[in-house]
Design an enzyme around this catalytic site. Structure first.
Site, PDB file in Angstrom:
ATOM      1  N   ASP A 127       0.862  -1.182   0.000  1.00  6.22           N
ATOM      2  CA  ASP A 127       0.000   0.000   0.000  1.00  6.22           C
ATOM      3  C   ASP A 127       0.900   1.232   0.000  1.00  6.22           C
ATOM      4  O   ASP A 127       2.002   1.195   0.545  1.00  6.22           O
ATOM      5  CB  ASP A 127      -0.912   0.014   1.239  1.00  6.22           C
TER       6      ASP A 127
ATOM      7  N   LEU B  57     -17.566  -8.859  -1.971  1.00  4.02           N
ATOM      8  CA  LEU B  57     -17.646  -8.840  -0.513  1.00  4.02           C
ATOM      9  C   LEU B  57     -18.355  -7.598   0.000  1.00  4.02           C
ATOM     10  O   LEU B  57     -18.320  -6.553  -0.625  1.00  4.02           O
ATOM     11  CB  LEU B  57     -16.259  -8.979   0.114  1.00  4.02           C
TER      12      LEU B  57
ATOM     13  N   LYS C  52     -20.181  -7.350 -12.323  1.00  2.51           N
ATOM     14  CA  LYS C  52     -19.985  -6.632 -11.063  1.00  2.51           C
ATOM     15  C   LYS C  52     -20.888  -5.418 -10.973  1.00  2.51           C
ATOM     16  O   LYS C  52     -21.610  -5.218  -9.994  1.00  2.51           O
ATOM     17  CB  LYS C  52     -18.513  -6.239 -10.939  1.00  2.51           C
TER      18      LYS C  52
ATOM     19  N   GLY D 117     -25.868   3.771   0.785  1.00  5.48           N
ATOM     20  CA  GLY D 117     -24.638   4.574   0.742  1.00  5.48           C
ATOM     21  C   GLY D 117     -23.454   3.640   0.688  1.00  5.48           C
ATOM     22  O   GLY D 117     -23.567   2.499   0.203  1.00  5.48           O
TER      23      GLY D 117
ATOM     24  N   CYS E 149     -19.348   1.736  -2.376  1.00  6.45           N
ATOM     25  CA  CYS E 149     -19.553   1.066  -3.655  1.00  6.45           C
ATOM     26  C   CYS E 149     -20.828   1.471  -4.406  1.00  6.45           C
ATOM     27  O   CYS E 149     -20.755   1.937  -5.542  1.00  6.45           O
ATOM     28  CB  CYS E 149     -19.525  -0.450  -3.442  1.00  6.45           C
TER      29      CYS E 149
END
Ligand code: UDX
Ligand code: UDX
Length: 423
Positions: free
Chosen positions: A31, A149, A200, A253, A256
């Site tokens: 990261d 997920l 997706k 909300g 995603c």
């Protein structure tokens, strides 16, 4: 077992890295945030997520899981590199691909020949080509493996998925990626990358549609005097409808749904299709926050100016500490704009938030309040002492934007109660 690199240790990246190590793979997760990596190296979690810290410790102690800020080092020894950096909403609603492109450019020169790069972030249809261009490697394959997920149940959802979707241009790449999930029993959907990317978006858009629909039915119930709780029961028995994702509330909300629905509208537009139904879903979702605010004003005689409003819940849903695009925060801001003093309590929020008084416990949030608004469905709220709540409040009014509490019990204690579609 395989050697994996996971680029981006956010909700999706960290869950992917930790769970893949749990499945027995060697995982190097990176990261850009040095703080985040320092925390993970000392086996601490940057976010609240059930079951994740145990697997983080297990993988680290087994020597299968490591963390760094060095994308090149992670990519250099990886047979598979998962891209899990954010694809936030751009100013025009399109998904911002700059982080993905940046990460791809960085790892491109270091990837072993014949390795596979897998997009796990939600990326617009056709993005594997964007990644291929940024990698500038004809000997590296790019594929798509979207993640489904949910925050709050990320580990469970990763290890017990409803299905695994793989978008690959050729069969051998699809087989290699599917082999990573051998220890997971779930249906495998193997298709081409654009179709996988569309799956997706279609899933998130459909789930958002289902929530907006039940909120609209709740509004209808209020207009005709029906009880949405019974309506949902009657609907949910039909397996074609299903009872999941039929909980009325303040609107959807999170990190995603808002960005993915907006991005899908743009994707469709670019392809010459006007996605009218989804525009309606987004519009009614924005309206839903306003409906909760209107209920709150009504419950205190029409104005909250100069009044104290108790707010239970700030996160976009329960079981997460994520405040991104939270309906609860939007409602708090709308009420503050109308002159209310909002005293808020959320089990995961301790840091100050502009314009809000953050309280240490739910009772303190009710001190002197003219109305209590329940905005996030934390289970602990159901078990509180409402006689004590009533004693704290200036006037015993409740707006339950999650239909979490028991109307009859509250009315028995002398509260006025407004839910979402509840008579
Ligand atoms: C990501 C995608 O953004 C989203 O589209 C998809 O739906 C789910 O996966 P999430 O994991 O929630 O969402 O993103 P976020 O929590 O923002 O994590 C992204 C991480 O990548 C951050 O920790 C960020 O520091 C890191 N990052 C970002 C990098 O390591 N390198 C970069 O170049 C950019
Ligand atoms: C979602 C998708 O569920 C997941 O598959 C995808 O990978 C990422 O986006 P998440 O953002 O964690 O996951 O939240 P989710 O549990 O789907 O809830 C989304 C929003 O809808 C929340 O604001 C939630 O409160 C709301 N919601 C959900 C309702 O109001 N009613 C419901 O019945 C379900």
């Amino acid at each position: 077992m395989s050697r994996l690199a996971v680029i981006g240790a956010g909700y999706v990246g960290l869950t992917t890295a930790v769970c893949m190590a749990h499945l027995g793979h060697d995982v190097h997760c990176t990261d850009v945030s040095e703080d985040r990596i320092a925390m993970l190296r000392s086996q601490e979690l940057p976010n609240h997520e059930k079951g994740l810290v145990e697997l983080l410790r297990q993988g680290t102690e087994a020597g299968r899981l490591s963390f760094s800020t060095d994308n090149a080092a992670a990519a250099r020894s990886a047979e598979f590199t998962f891209l899990c950096v954010q694809t936030p909403q751009g100013s025009d609603g399109r998904a911002d691909m700059s982080y993905i492109e940046q990460a791809a450019r960085e790892i491109g020169p270091h990837l072993p020949s014949g390795s596979i790069v897998v997009s796990k972030s939600t990326v617009p249809v056709g993005s594997t080509h964007v990644v291929e261009r940024a990698l500038e490697r004809s000997d590296v394959t790019v594929a798509s493996n979207p993640e489904f997920l949910r925050e709050g149940s990320a580990v469970h959802d990763f290890l017990h998925p409803d299905r695994i979707v793989i978008g690959a241009a050729d069969e051998s790449t699809a087989i290699k990626i599917s082999a990573l999930f051998l220890r997971i029993s779930a249906p495998l959907v193997v298709t081409d990358p654009p179709t996988a990317e569309t799956i997706k978006y279609a899933c998130n858009a459909f789930l958002a549609t289902k929530v907006s629909f039940v909120n609209a039915i709740a509004a209808l119930c209020e207009a005709v005097g029906a009880d949405v709780r019974q309506v949902i029961l009657g609907m949910g028995y039909d397996p074609r409808i299903g009872s999941e994702f039929l909980r009325p509330g303040p609107g959807w909300g999170g990190s995603c749904f808002p960005k993915d629905t907006a991005a899908l509208i743009r994707i469709a537009e670019n392809a010459g299709y006007d996605f009218g139904i989804l525009k309606g879903v987004i519009a009614s979702n924005e309206d839903q926050r306003q409906r909760v605010v209107a209920k709150t004003l009504r419950s205190v005689g029409g104005s909250v100016a100069g009044k104290t409003v108790a707010l239970w819940g700030l996160t976009f849903k329960a079981l997460t500490d994520d405040l991104r695009d939270s309906p609860a925060l939007d409602i708090a801001r709308l009420l503050t704009d109308k002159g209310a003093l909002v005293q808020a309590y959320d089990p995961t929020v301790t840091q100050p938030i502009d314009g809000l008084a953050i309280c240490e416990d739910p009772y303190a949030a009710c001190a002197g309040a003219a109305v209590l608004v329940v905005a996030t469905e934390w289970d602990e709220f159901r078990w509180l002492d409402f006689t004590k709540v009533r004693e704290q409040m200036a006037t015993p009014a409740v707006v339950d934007a999650r239909n979490l509490l028991e109307p009859a019990m509250l009315r028995h204690l002398g509260f006025t109660y407004e839910g979402i579609g509840v008579i």
